[in-house]
Design an enzyme around this catalytic site. Structure first.
Site, PDB file in Angstrom:
ATOM      1  N   SER A   1     117.504  11.653 107.907  1.00  0.00           N
ATOM      2  CA  SER A   1     118.199  12.666 106.944  1.00  0.00           C
ATOM      3  C   SER A   1     119.118  13.639 107.771  1.00  0.00           C
ATOM      4  O   SER A   1     119.395  13.517 108.961  1.00  0.00           O
ATOM      5  CB  SER A   1     116.780  13.628 106.352  1.00  0.00           C
ATOM      6  OG  SER A   1     115.809  12.875 106.257  1.00  0.00           O
TER       7      SER A   1
HETATM    8  N1  SAM Z   1     112.127  11.748 109.249  1.00  0.00           N
HETATM    9  C1  SAM Z   1     113.013  10.445 109.312  1.00  0.00           C
HETATM   10  C2  SAM Z   1     114.099  10.552 110.391  1.00  0.00           C
HETATM   11  O1  SAM Z   1     114.214  11.543 110.900  1.00  0.00           O
HETATM   12  O2  SAM Z   1     114.688   9.614 110.710  1.00  0.00           O
HETATM   13  C3  SAM Z   1     113.574   9.967 108.061  1.00  0.00           C
HETATM   14  C4  SAM Z   1     112.678   9.255 107.113  1.00  0.00           C
HETATM   15  S1  SAM Z   1     113.446   8.381 105.686  1.00  0.00           S
HETATM   16  C5  SAM Z   1     114.292   9.557 104.851  1.00  0.00           C
HETATM   17  C6  SAM Z   1     111.831   8.108 105.016  1.00  0.00           C
HETATM   18  C7  SAM Z   1     110.833   7.060 105.908  1.00  0.00           C
HETATM   19  O3  SAM Z   1     109.624   7.130 104.700  1.00  0.00           O
HETATM   20  C8  SAM Z   1     111.311   5.826 105.842  1.00  0.00           C
HETATM   21  O4  SAM Z   1     111.407   5.242 107.147  1.00  0.00           O
HETATM   22  C9  SAM Z   1     110.384   5.015 104.966  1.00  0.00           C
HETATM   23  O5  SAM Z   1     110.154   3.592 105.333  1.00  0.00           O
HETATM   24  C10 SAM Z   1     109.104   5.806 104.995  1.00  0.00           C
HETATM   25  N2  SAM Z   1     107.945   5.637 104.142  1.00  0.00           N
HETATM   26  C11 SAM Z   1     108.198   5.568 102.821  1.00  0.00           C
HETATM   27  N3  SAM Z   1     107.200   5.270 102.007  1.00  0.00           N
HETATM   28  C12 SAM Z   1     106.011   5.875 103.123  1.00  0.00           C
HETATM   29  C13 SAM Z   1     104.735   5.484 102.976  1.00  0.00           C
HETATM   30  N4  SAM Z   1     103.859   5.197 101.875  1.00  0.00           N
HETATM   31  N5  SAM Z   1     103.951   5.665 104.177  1.00  0.00           N
HETATM   32  C14 SAM Z   1     104.820   5.896 105.508  1.00  0.00           C
HETATM   33  N6  SAM Z   1     106.105   6.049 105.435  1.00  0.00           N
HETATM   34  C15 SAM Z   1     106.788   5.766 104.359  1.00  0.00           C
END
Ligand code: SAM
Length: 216
Positions: free
Chosen positions: A64
């Site tokens: 993000s």
């Molecule tokens: N906070 C992260 C960073 O600093 O890099 C960015 C996260 S990214 C915007 C969203 C993440 O949520 C992705 O890696 C995605 O694979 C994960 N995600 C989506 N659905 C999910 C779920 N049900 N459980 C766990 N992770 C999930």
């Protein structure tokens, strides 16, 4: 190419992206000055590591924008003693920010390759207060509940009931809530018998895919 050092890029990020937009918590700003964000991005994006936008991290996912990470973190009002659940480990950058500000961080990711890479980066960065698991984070991580704070870094289609159920009384949960193309960054605060809610701003996140999220 840029002639700035990574340290200068971090200072610029804090001074030009965070402080002018109202991020004021000294502990949050200190974490952003300290954490080497360039270690959490793919090598092809090193020069953009501290830029004012999200970046791809592989597997169709993103790290993000720094301001959004700071805003979400600041809104949790962490004091240093909190047990925190993060849903969506991604690159692990937000996890590192939380690890600087809370006591123990449980972070869940649904994509094994991202969880592995983030775990490696965080270990190499020296963090010892983080546990990562591969699971459907829309259902939380029940074994370690209740949490003092929960942060969801992917978009939820509606109120995250399972996660709110794992929040302690007095705890805070921040998550993007809304449709696939735009959400409201929403802060919930749990009291003994009620939960209140405040929408902070508009945002766009990748979807939370899971039982209490979106279908694939
Ligand atoms: N906070 C992260 C960073 O600093 O890099 C960015 C996260 S990214 C915007 C969203 C993440 O949520 C992705 O890696 C995605 O694979 C994960 N995600 C989506 N659905 C999910 C779920 N049900 N459980 C766990 N992770 C999930």
């Amino acid at each position: 190419m840029t002639n700035q050092s990574y340290e200068e890029m971090r200072e610029n990020m804090v001074k030009k992206q965070l402080i002018p937009r109202g991020i004021s918590s000294p502990t949050v700003l200190k974490a952003f000055r300290r954490i080497e964000r360039h270690k959490f991005v793919p090598t092809g994006s090193l020069n953009s590591s501290y830029a004012d936008h999200p970046l791809p991290i592989g597997e169709g996912q993103t790290i993000s924008q720094p301001y959004i990470v700071a805003l979400m973190t600041e809104s949790l009002g962490l004091t240093g003693s909190e047990k925190i659940l993060e849903v969506g480990t991604g690159s692990g950058y937000q996890t590192a920010v939380l690890a600087e500000l809370g006591s123990k961080i449980y972070s869940v990711e649904r994509v094994p390759a991202l969880a592995d890479r983030a775990g490696k980066t965080l270990r190499e960065s020296g963090y010892k207060n983080i546990e990562i698991d591969v699971r459907d984070g829309s259902l939380g991580w029940d074994e370690h509940a209740p949490y003092d704070a929960i942060i969801v870094t992917a978009s939820c289609p509606g109120r995250p009931e399972a996660l709110l159920g794992q929040l302690s009384s007095g705890g805070r949960l921040i998550a993007p809530i809304g449709g696939a193309f735009g959400q409201a960054l929403t802060l919930y605060r749990k009291h003994d018998k009620t939960i209140d809610k405040r929408e902070i701003c508009g945002c766009v996140f990748v979807p939370l895919i899971g039982k209490e999220g979106w279908e694939r």
